[in-house]
Design a protein around this motif. Structure first.
Motif, PDB file in Angstrom:
ATOM      1  N   GLY A  19      77.816 -14.098 -33.216  1.00 16.19           N
ATOM      2  CA  GLY A  19      77.368 -15.471 -33.410  1.00 16.19           C
ATOM      3  C   GLY A  19      77.151 -16.193 -32.095  1.00 16.19           C
ATOM      4  N   PRO A  20      76.509 -17.367 -32.173  1.00 13.43           N
ATOM      5  CA  PRO A  20      76.218 -18.123 -30.958  1.00 13.43           C
ATOM      6  C   PRO A  20      77.486 -18.653 -30.311  1.00 13.43           C
ATOM      7  CG  PRO A  20      75.699 -19.441 -32.895  1.00 13.43           C
ATOM      8  CD  PRO A  20      76.075 -18.073 -33.387  1.00 13.43           C
ATOM      9  N   VAL A  21      77.523 -18.596 -28.990  1.00  9.75           N
ATOM     10  CA  VAL A  21      78.661 -19.079 -28.211  1.00  9.75           C
ATOM     11  C   VAL A  21      78.121 -19.667 -26.919  1.00  9.75           C
ATOM     12  CG1 VAL A  21      80.755 -18.406 -26.953  1.00  9.75           C
ATOM     13  CG2 VAL A  21      80.221 -17.287 -29.096  1.00  9.75           C
ATOM     14  N   ILE A  22      78.796 -20.709 -26.444  1.00 14.02           N
ATOM     15  CA  ILE A  22      78.467 -21.268 -25.137  1.00 14.02           C
ATOM     16  C   ILE A  22      79.652 -21.060 -24.215  1.00 14.02           C
ATOM     17  CG2 ILE A  22      77.942 -23.370 -23.837  1.00 14.02           C
ATOM     18  CD1 ILE A  22      76.537 -24.424 -26.344  1.00 14.02           C
ATOM     19  N   PHE A  23      79.406 -20.431 -23.066  1.00 17.02           N
ATOM     20  CA  PHE A  23      80.417 -20.324 -22.020  1.00 17.02           C
ATOM     21  C   PHE A  23      80.263 -21.540 -21.106  1.00 17.02           C
ATOM     22  CE2 PHE A  23      80.626 -15.363 -21.849  1.00 17.02           C
ATOM     23  CZ  PHE A  23      81.357 -15.345 -23.019  1.00 17.02           C
ATOM     24  N   ALA A 110      75.407 -34.297 -19.790  1.00 17.39           N
ATOM     25  CA  ALA A 110      75.341 -34.298 -21.252  1.00 17.39           C
ATOM     26  C   ALA A 110      74.719 -33.028 -21.831  1.00 17.39           C
ATOM     27  CB  ALA A 110      74.566 -35.512 -21.742  1.00 17.39           C
ATOM     28  N   GLY A 111      74.124 -32.171 -20.992  1.00 14.71           N
ATOM     29  CA  GLY A 111      73.442 -30.979 -21.490  1.00 14.71           C
ATOM     30  C   GLY A 111      74.327 -30.058 -22.301  1.00 14.71           C
ATOM     31  N   LEU A 112      75.556 -29.867 -21.886  1.00 18.90           N
ATOM     32  CA  LEU A 112      76.474 -28.980 -22.604  1.00 18.90           C
ATOM     33  C   LEU A 112      76.699 -29.495 -24.018  1.00 18.90           C
ATOM     34  CD1 LEU A 112      78.458 -26.656 -22.864  1.00 18.90           C
ATOM     35  CD2 LEU A 112      80.132 -28.016 -21.612  1.00 18.90           C
ATOM     36  N   ALA A 113      76.957 -30.792 -24.161  1.00 17.92           N
ATOM     37  CA  ALA A 113      77.176 -31.369 -25.490  1.00 17.92           C
ATOM     38  C   ALA A 113      75.926 -31.199 -26.352  1.00 17.92           C
ATOM     39  CB  ALA A 113      77.551 -32.844 -25.368  1.00 17.92           C
ATOM     40  N   TYR A 114      74.756 -31.426 -25.764  1.00 16.46           N
ATOM     41  CA  TYR A 114      73.505 -31.288 -26.518  1.00 16.46           C
ATOM     42  C   TYR A 114      73.368 -29.873 -27.074  1.00 16.46           C
ATOM     43  CZ  TYR A 114      68.568 -30.861 -27.584  1.00 16.46           C
ATOM     44  OH  TYR A 114      67.378 -30.600 -28.232  1.00 16.46           O
ATOM     45  N   PHE A 115      73.549 -28.865 -26.226  1.00 14.04           N
ATOM     46  CA  PHE A 115      73.381 -27.486 -26.691  1.00 14.04           C
ATOM     47  C   PHE A 115      74.439 -27.107 -27.715  1.00 14.04           C
ATOM     48  CE2 PHE A 115      71.069 -26.960 -22.573  1.00 14.04           C
ATOM     49  CZ  PHE A 115      69.833 -26.672 -23.131  1.00 14.04           C
ATOM     50  N   ALA A 116      75.668 -27.572 -27.532  1.00 15.79           N
ATOM     51  CA  ALA A 116      76.736 -27.234 -28.474  1.00 15.79           C
ATOM     52  C   ALA A 116      76.485 -27.857 -29.842  1.00 15.79           C
ATOM     53  CB  ALA A 116      78.084 -27.690 -27.917  1.00 15.79           C
ATOM     54  N   ALA A 121      77.062 -24.140 -31.794  1.00 16.08           N
ATOM     55  CA  ALA A 121      77.826 -23.068 -31.156  1.00 16.08           C
ATOM     56  C   ALA A 121      79.170 -23.580 -30.642  1.00 16.08           C
ATOM     57  CB  ALA A 121      77.032 -22.487 -29.989  1.00 16.08           C
ATOM     58  N   PRO A 122      80.225 -22.791 -30.841  1.00 15.94           N
ATOM     59  CA  PRO A 122      81.501 -23.163 -30.228  1.00 15.94           C
ATOM     60  C   PRO A 122      81.426 -22.969 -28.713  1.00 15.94           C
ATOM     61  CG  PRO A 122      81.685 -21.013 -31.275  1.00 15.94           C
ATOM     62  CD  PRO A 122      80.318 -21.539 -31.596  1.00 15.94           C
ATOM     63  N   ILE A 123      82.241 -23.724 -28.008  1.00 22.51           N
ATOM     64  CA  ILE A 123      82.316 -23.628 -26.553  1.00 22.51           C
ATOM     65  C   ILE A 123      83.554 -22.843 -26.172  1.00 22.51           C
ATOM     66  CG2 ILE A 123      82.626 -24.943 -24.411  1.00 22.51           C
ATOM     67  CD1 ILE A 123      81.165 -27.274 -25.811  1.00 22.51           C
ATOM     68  N   VAL A 124      83.390 -21.865 -25.287  1.00 25.18           N
ATOM     69  CA  VAL A 124      84.526 -21.135 -24.714  1.00 25.18           C
ATOM     70  C   VAL A 124      84.647 -21.589 -23.268  1.00 25.18           C
ATOM     71  CG1 VAL A 124      85.443 -18.890 -24.031  1.00 25.18           C
ATOM     72  CG2 VAL A 124      84.276 -19.131 -26.227  1.00 25.18           C
ATOM     73  N   PRO A 125      85.735 -22.305 -22.922  1.00 21.32           N
ATOM     74  CA  PRO A 125      85.909 -22.704 -21.525  1.00 21.32           C
ATOM     75  C   PRO A 125      86.301 -21.501 -20.676  1.00 21.32           C
ATOM     76  CG  PRO A 125      87.791 -23.416 -22.829  1.00 21.32           C
ATOM     77  CD  PRO A 125      86.816 -22.778 -23.776  1.00 21.32           C
ATOM     78  N   ILE A 126      85.745 -21.427 -19.476  1.00 17.27           N
ATOM     79  CA  ILE A 126      86.075 -20.329 -18.563  1.00 17.27           C
ATOM     80  C   ILE A 126      86.372 -20.910 -17.190  1.00 17.27           C
ATOM     81  CG2 ILE A 126      85.280 -18.199 -17.463  1.00 17.27           C
ATOM     82  CD1 ILE A 126      83.390 -17.809 -19.838  1.00 17.27           C
ATOM     83  N   ALA A 127      87.516 -20.539 -16.651  1.00 21.55           N
ATOM     84  CA  ALA A 127      87.886 -20.955 -15.300  1.00 21.55           C
ATOM     85  C   ALA A 127      87.804 -19.747 -14.380  1.00 21.55           C
ATOM     86  CB  ALA A 127      89.305 -21.521 -15.284  1.00 21.55           C
ATOM     87  N   GLY A 154      89.214 -19.368 -22.295  1.00 19.07           N
ATOM     88  CA  GLY A 154      90.026 -20.243 -23.139  1.00 19.07           C
ATOM     89  C   GLY A 154      89.693 -20.092 -24.607  1.00 19.07           C
ATOM     90  N   ASP A 155      90.385 -20.870 -25.419  1.00 19.65           N
ATOM     91  CA  ASP A 155      90.149 -20.860 -26.864  1.00 19.65           C
ATOM     92  C   ASP A 155      88.832 -21.555 -27.186  1.00 19.65           C
ATOM     93  OD1 ASP A 155      92.608 -19.631 -27.666  1.00 19.65           O
ATOM     94  OD2 ASP A 155      93.625 -21.519 -27.200  1.00 19.65           O
ATOM     95  N   PRO A 156      88.026 -20.973 -28.088  1.00 13.83           N
ATOM     96  CA  PRO A 156      86.778 -21.621 -28.488  1.00 13.83           C
ATOM     97  C   PRO A 156      87.068 -22.940 -29.205  1.00 13.83           C
ATOM     98  CG  PRO A 156      86.949 -19.399 -29.419  1.00 13.83           C
ATOM     99  CD  PRO A 156      88.243 -19.713 -28.767  1.00 13.83           C
ATOM    100  N   PHE A 157      86.186 -23.918 -29.010  1.00 18.47           N
ATOM    101  CA  PHE A 157      86.332 -25.192 -29.721  1.00 18.47           C
ATOM    102  C   PHE A 157      84.961 -25.758 -30.050  1.00 18.47           C
ATOM    103  CE2 PHE A 157      86.071 -26.354 -25.261  1.00 18.47           C
ATOM    104  CZ  PHE A 157      85.283 -27.504 -25.246  1.00 18.47           C
TER     105      PHE A 157
END
Length: 195
Positions: A19-23, A110-116, A121-127, A154-157
């Motif tokens: 499925g779709p995911v955003i890193f 704001a681009g990340l919020a727009y795409f999510a 798609a859930p967002i997976v934070p990556i450090a 991180g955990d998807p949200f």
């Protein structure tokens, strides 16, 4: 990545298998994107500034599915290609700060919020930690060869509030939620890795 540095990858199992995911990746060094692409459990299509698509890098980046974006304007072609990645169930990589900096998620665009919200798609934070600690001896623009770079997934949200609204207000609220989640993940990653 494993040949040049010593990546320590934590939490990759948290990435949804399908499925779709955003890193959403912090960005403090130019190897952060390639490092994530090299260690992620799924192929990733990053939004990359058009200035990187020069010389031999242009056909290479295009061939591996990276998305060229003009950061000086609303790049409708890049937006369409990014949404196509998500609608096909792919992984879209975004540096939410828009450019390389401290890598602390302090100023999100704001681009990340727009795409999510638009891509559902859930967002997976990556450090990515350790890539900018010190310059290499041979090539100053890169971290020292064989140095450790930590990549913490991180955990998807979900970014949206569940209403499906895409208004300016809804996107601003989603950006605030995203910033809190990303900052919390970065702090957790720092504690976890001792960096």
């Amino acid at each position: 990545m494993y040949g040049l540095w010593r990546p320590r990858v934590l939490g990759a199992w948290k990435v949804p298998a399908t499925g779709p995911v955003i890193f959403a990746v912090n960005h403090s060094h130019n190897i952060d994107g390639p490092m994530v692409m090299g260690v992620a459990p799924r192929p990733t299509h990053f939004l990359i500034k058009k200035e990187a698509f020069v010389g031999p890098l242009d056909p290479f980046l295009t061939a591996i599915g990276q998305v060229e974006v003009d950061r000086t304007t609303t790049d409708r072609t890049a937006i369409g290609r990014a949404l196509d990645v998500l609608s096909a169930g792919g992984v879209l990589g975004i540096f939410p700060e828009g450019t390389r900096g401290e890598g602390d998620f302090a100023s999100l665009r704001a681009g990340l919020a727009y795409f999510a919200v638009r891509g559902g798609a859930p967002i997976v934070p990556i450090a990515v930690l350790g890539s900018a600690e010190r310059p290499g001896r041979l090539i100053k623009a890169l971290p020292p060869l064989r140095s450790r770079v930590d990549v913490v997934f991180g955990d998807p949200f979900e970014a949206g509030d569940g209403s499906g609204r895409r208004t300016r207000k809804a996107l601003d609220e989603a950006t605030e939620r995203i910033q809190k989640q990303l900052s919390a993940h970065l702090e957790h990653a720092r504690r976890l890795t001792g960096r």
